[in-house]
Design an enzyme around this catalytic site. Structure first.
Site, PDB file in Angstrom:
ATOM      1  CE  LYS A  22      -5.466  27.384  70.257  1.00  0.00           C
ATOM      2  NZ  LYS A  22      -4.695  27.239  71.091  1.00  0.00           N
ATOM      3  CB  SER A  73      -1.687  29.542  71.333  1.00  0.00           C
ATOM      4  OG  SER A  73      -2.432  27.838  71.637  1.00  0.00           O
ATOM      5  CB  SER A  78      -1.566  26.597  74.714  1.00  0.00           C
ATOM      6  OG  SER A  78      -0.685  27.813  73.849  1.00  0.00           O
TER       7      SER A  78
HETATM    8  N1  GLN Z   1       3.923  28.321  74.787  1.00  0.00           N
HETATM    9  C1  GLN Z   1       4.157  27.045  73.880  1.00  0.00           C
HETATM   10  C2  GLN Z   1       4.911  27.521  72.611  1.00  0.00           C
HETATM   11  O1  GLN Z   1       4.934  28.272  72.450  1.00  0.00           O
HETATM   12  C3  GLN Z   1       2.581  26.164  74.277  1.00  0.00           C
HETATM   13  C4  GLN Z   1       1.717  26.321  73.360  1.00  0.00           C
HETATM   14  C5  GLN Z   1       0.564  25.594  73.506  1.00  0.00           C
HETATM   15  O2  GLN Z   1       0.237  24.841  74.319  1.00  0.00           O
HETATM   16  N2  GLN Z   1      -0.211  25.069  72.391  1.00  0.00           N
HETATM   17  O3  GLN Z   1       4.450  26.257  72.096  1.00  0.00           O
END
Ligand code: GLN
Length: 492
Positions: free
Chosen positions: A77, A152, A176
């Site tokens: 990532k 994400s 994420s």
């Molecule tokens: N979808 C969650 C957020 O927007 C978790 C994102 C993540 O785990 N980085 O914060």
């Protein structure tokens, strides 16, 4: 050569049937063949990858011990700092940032012989559940290019789901890794908080962020976690707890294992009949493998989203203060230093990131700090206690990873709360700091859905054991083929 799992590639290399260069070329060709449709990468790094693969082949020829991931192509990532390779965090504000050092996990992967082939797309600063918050592009789901891959870590999930690489790294702050793993039909692991070093990972919410593997099969997740886990003096929250050889803990049955089923979660999933049926069948499959199913309760999990959306933005607002145009990253000049700060941040951050900074700054401001931030921390403690009590009655918890299969691009991008709800089932584990993973559990509307398995802190091995028995008995990941697909044979 077919693009197999990481452990198959490593074994083929050990037998001299394939070289690290060939394995890398296969992955690079797979990426080239699918990328127009998938848009999973922000950057592919073929020269660096092939140079590294040559070094691995030379080391093997000299008779050096094979690392755990020798010659295995891996994508990371774009939140992980990679020395000399642009690292954007999916944001305009870091569009031209080239880090002078690599994240500890990147160094550890490479030390075990992994070949990093590129940097994957993601929601800006890891804020999002669909990859649509990337400042650069939207990644597609390999099972349906009209749909999101989740987020994400959407690029990592999509490239593994399409079988371009067997292993990718993601990060998980509230879901994420697990949500995109579910959406793309791959295994995704969020380790115990403190298990994996955060050094060199662009920070979102420091008390929640964890890095972990996303892979085709459970065995590769076990090996990849073993490679990246362990104490790091460069991260003050890294835990000094021995890392076991996880592959030795993989099981083929569940005799004597108590699996906790969360009663509150079953009510939350109930409205969707197909999802409900899928998870019911998954629990029955665990029982058929010998597990004893026991009811457990996580009564405070219903406050998970509210708690998370105070703590995570509060920490983000502090972490993101460093992007001011003065140190590194984007700078937009103005008549004085304060307008330079303003102009830089206005131009550099996208709307979701700004929303989080505003939310977090508000929650931390004097007068509101006790009412919001401190209370959220108290609820977090109660949620941790829920897990302690649940694990007094069971060895692992099995529950939904998601409430729905992948959704269409654009379907939730105008409704932040609908997007936040995607993490309903994953946030409680993040707040409690316990390890959790998503493993393919079947299909709803011809799209993949993951089962979430959760273990007590530092018991990832137990979680892998259960996941492996389930995966080998059900083989959902091999039952169907995504429409964007680079593999042509699996023998896991
Ligand atoms: N979808 C969650 C957020 O927007 C978790 C994102 C993540 O785990 N980085 O914060």
């Amino acid at each position: 050569m077919t693009m197999n799992t990481g452990h198959e590639i490593r074994e083929a290399i050990a037998r001299g049937e394939v070289s690290a260069v060939e394995a890398t070329e296969t992955a690079l060709a797979a990426i080239a063949a699918t990328e127009r449709r998938l848009q999973a990468y922000l950057q592919v790094t073929p020269e660096r990858a092939l140079a590294r693969a040559k070094e691995i082949d030379a080391a093997i020829a000299r008779g050096q011990d094979l690392g755990l991931l020798a010659g295995v192509p891996v994508a990371v990532k774009d939140l992980f700092c990679t020395q000399g390779v642009r690292t954007t965090a999916g944001s305009k504000i870091l569009e031209n940032f080239v880090p002078p050092y690599s994240a500890t996990v990147v160094r550890r992967l490479e030390a075990q012989g992994a070949i990093i082939v590129g940097k994957t797309n993601m929601d800006e600063f890891a804020m999002g559940s669909s990859c649509e918050n990337s400042a650069f592009k939207a990644t597609r789901n390999p099972w349906s290019t009209e749909d999101v891959p989740g987020g994400s870590s959407g690029g990592s999930a999509a490239t593994v789901g399409a079988r371009c690489v067997p292993i990718a790294l993601g990060t998980d702050t509230g879901g994420s890794i697990r949500e995109p793993a579910s959406f793309c039909g791959v295994v995704g692991v969020k380790p115990t908080y403190g298990r994996v070093s955060r050094y060199g990972i662009v920070a979102f919410a420091s008390s929640l962020d964890q890095a972990g593997p996303m892979t085709v099969d459970v065995r590769d997740s076990a090996d990849a976690l073993e490679a990246i886990a362990g104490f790091d003096p460069m991260d003050s929250t890294s835990a000094n707890v021995d890392v076991p050889h996880y592959a030795a803990q993989l099981r083929n049955d569940l005799k004597g294992i108590r699996v906790g089923i969360v009663s509150e979660f079953e009510e939350s999933i109930a409205p969707d009949a197909a999802m409900h049926a899928l998870y019911k069948r998954a629990y029955e499959d665990l029982r058929a493998l010998g597990a004893e199913l026991v009811d457990v309760s996580l009564p405070h999990s219903k406050y998970g989203l509210a708690t998370y959306y105070l703590i995570a933005p509060a920490e983000a607002s502090s972490n993101l203060a460093r992007y001011d145009g003065a140190r590194y990253g984007l700078r937009v000049d103005g008549p004085d230093v304060f307008s330079m700060f303003d102009e830089t941040r206005a131009a550099g951050f996208g709307p979701e990131v700004k929303r989080r900074i505003i939310l977090g700054t508000y929650a931390l401001s004097s007068g509101y700090y006790d009412a919001y931030y401190v209370r959220a921390q108290k609820v977090r403690t109660l949620m941790k206690k829920d897990f302690d009590e649940a694990f007094a009655r069971c060895d692992v918890i099995a529950c939904p990873a998601v409430s729905c299969p992948p959704f269409q691009l654009g379907a939730k991008s105008q409704d932040p709360v609908a997007m936040y709800l995607m993490d309903f089932f994953t946030i409680p584990m993040s707040l409690a700091g316990v390890p959790a993973m998503s493993v393919p559990a079947g299909y709803v509307d011809d799209l993949p859905v993951g089962l979430q398995l959760v273990a007590p802190a530092f018991e990832e091995g137990r979680m892998f054991g259960v996941a492996h028995a389930y995966e080998q008995a059900t083989r959902h990941a091999w039952a169907r083929t995504p429409i964007v697909y680079a593999g042509d044979g699996h023998a896991a």
